[in-house]
Design an enzyme around this catalytic site. Structure first.
Site, PDB file in Angstrom:
ATOM      1  N   HIS A 292      -2.398   1.541   7.114  1.00 16.01           N
ATOM      2  CA  HIS A 292      -2.704   1.582   5.686  1.00 16.01           C
ATOM      3  C   HIS A 292      -2.400   2.972   5.129  1.00 16.01           C
ATOM      4  O   HIS A 292      -2.536   3.977   5.835  1.00 16.01           O
ATOM      5  CB  HIS A 292      -4.185   1.229   5.474  1.00 16.01           C
ATOM      6  CG  HIS A 292      -4.581   1.136   4.039  1.00 16.01           C
ATOM      7  ND1 HIS A 292      -3.948   0.313   3.132  1.00 16.01           N
ATOM      8  CD2 HIS A 292      -5.573   1.762   3.330  1.00 16.01           C
ATOM      9  CE1 HIS A 292      -4.521   0.425   1.958  1.00 16.01           C
ATOM     10  NE2 HIS A 292      -5.489   1.309   2.041  1.00 16.01           N
TER      11      HIS A 292
ATOM     12  N   CYS B  97       0.813  -1.218   0.000  1.00 10.49           N
ATOM     13  CA  CYS B  97       0.000   0.000   0.000  1.00 10.49           C
ATOM     14  C   CYS B  97       0.845   1.267   0.000  1.00 10.49           C
ATOM     15  O   CYS B  97       0.444   2.286  -0.580  1.00 10.49           O
ATOM     16  CB  CYS B  97      -0.974   0.004   1.170  1.00 10.49           C
ATOM     17  SG  CYS B  97      -0.209  -0.121   2.801  1.00 10.49           S
TER      18      CYS B  97
END
Length: 415
Positions: free
Chosen positions: A239, A134
């Protein structure tokens, strides 16, 4: 004597285990196609994209979301009034729903992901299909959507001059993607989002650059013969998402690879006739789009406890050295000598930027360095001095006290 011998035997066993792990480092580090986690740090991210050949861009950490902080990005120094901010990258702790549903807490109340024909033309979006990718995927989302970026060709002679002539970076004002990312963007330009994500995860060049910033010790902390542990709700899982302006429709988009498509978070173009409209608020190079992105980020932050501090926000901005080099050229063009105070001041700033880059390189080398041999030798010295058991006991006591304090804080916050 028998008790001392047993303690020494345990130390020897520990050292042998660590030695065995270290002897297999090459095999473990090179096996598989896994992506490691990398630190959210401007030096790491800047060095990562420069390894692709990307130029004229760097990452700057944001410590506040107030107007002054945003304005400092647009006006990083005297004489620069409209610097380009290509995008924002936000790191946050992922919150699962915990109720068995597919929707996570982070998605509640947010806009709908745009898919198919609803997805804006010209906006690069890729689904994340690779675990731990990510960070790099958020970076690529910003770079591939930068409005003033230029691709770099292979430099083949087709009668039109070399690659540098055809891809003028406007004295450092334009983001140059580099050959690796230019070829990748061209190759995946007509791919759907899921295949773009597959292409990112399958790219040996991108994965190798990403993994080069992983910590060497991480390769030794797990058993490669056993399945990897899956994170639970009790683990802190982080994230990355990107926020970028899209000039074609004047909107800001959140690019989250875990979503089905980009999410429109608002428009940065004022309505026609709005007396408050100006170039800064209606242009992708001003602060207007960042204020829209700021509102979206603050909405996310509102879902967390006021005591939560595990966030990080970075802006993708023009390399400060390009501004300084351009200023030196302008001073020289009006006949200023090297000994002039104005020239010396710019030289000093440029030296500071080079020192910052040198610091980044040193920190990255420390991140890559394998400290395990040092740990093995340190344990050997402690065992030889007879202090190993004493220090181990003190460490156990400190760990127990730390766990106790953490448990007390947890009970206090739940009341």
């Amino acid at each position: 004597h028998k008790q001392s011998a047993n303690k020494l035997q345990r130390v020897v066993i520990v050292i042998r285990i660590l030695r065995n792990i270290y002897s297999q480092c090459t095999i473990m580090a090179s096996s598989g196609n896994d992506w490691c986690t990398i630190e959210s740090d401007p030096g790491v991210f800047t060095s990562l994209i420069e390894s692709f050949g990307t130029r004229n861009v760097e990452f700057a950490e944001l410590w506040s979301l107030d107007d002054d902080s945003l304005m400092q990005l647009v006006r990083p120094m005297d004489g620069v009034d409209n610097a380009t901010v290509h995008g924002l990258i936000f790191l946050f702790k992922w919150q699962s729903s915990g109720g068995g549903g597919e929707e996570a807490k982070d998605d509640v109340g947010r806009g709908k992901a745009l898919v198919g024909e609803d997805c804006p033309a010209g906006l690069f979006f890729a689904r994340q299909v690779t675990h731990n990718a990510c960070a790099t995927q958020a970076i690529l989302s910003v770079l591939f959507n930068a409005p003033n970026s230029v691709a770099e060709t292979d430099g083949e002679d087709n009668g039109g001059g070399d690659a540098a002539d055809k891809n003028d970076d406007d004295k450092g004002r334009k983001l140059v993607l580099g050959k690796t990312l230019s070829n990748f963007k061209s190759f995946t330009s007509h791919f759907p989002p899921d295949l773009r994500g597959e292409a990112i995860g399958s790219s040996d060049e991108i994965r190798a650059a990403h993994n080069s910033f992983g910590r060497a010790e991480d390769a030794f902390l797990g058993d490669p013969t056993k399945p990897k542990r899956v994170a639970t709700d009790d683990d802190d899982v982080f994230h990355f998402v990107a926020y970028v302006p899209h000039e074609e429709d004047g909107c800001v988009y959140e690019l989250d690879g875990l979503q089905a498509g980009p999410i429109r978070v608002g428009s940065y173009r004022a309505e026609v006739g709005d007396e408050n409209s100006n170039e800064s608020s209606t242009s992708a190079t001003g602060t207007g789009w960042m204020r829209v992105a700021r509102d979206a980020i603050q909405d996310r932050l509102s879902n967390y406890s006021p005591t939560e501090i595990k966030f990080n926000l970075m802006a993708v901005v023009q390399d400060r050295r390009t501004y300084l080099a351009e200023r030196l050229d302008s001073l020289a063009s009006v006949g200023m000598e090297e000994s002039d105070p104005a020239v010396l001041a710019v030289r000093s700033e440029l030296h500071g930027e080079e020192e910052k880059r040198a610091g980044w390189r040193d920190e990255n080398e420390r991140r890559r360095h394998n400290y395990l041999p040092f740990c093995v030798e340190y344990l050997r010295c402690l065992a030889g001095s007879g202090r190993f058991e004493e220090l181990a006991q003190k460490a156990r006591e400190r760990a127990g006290e730390k766990r106790k304090r953490a448990e007390e804080r947890r009970k206090g916050s739940s009341k």
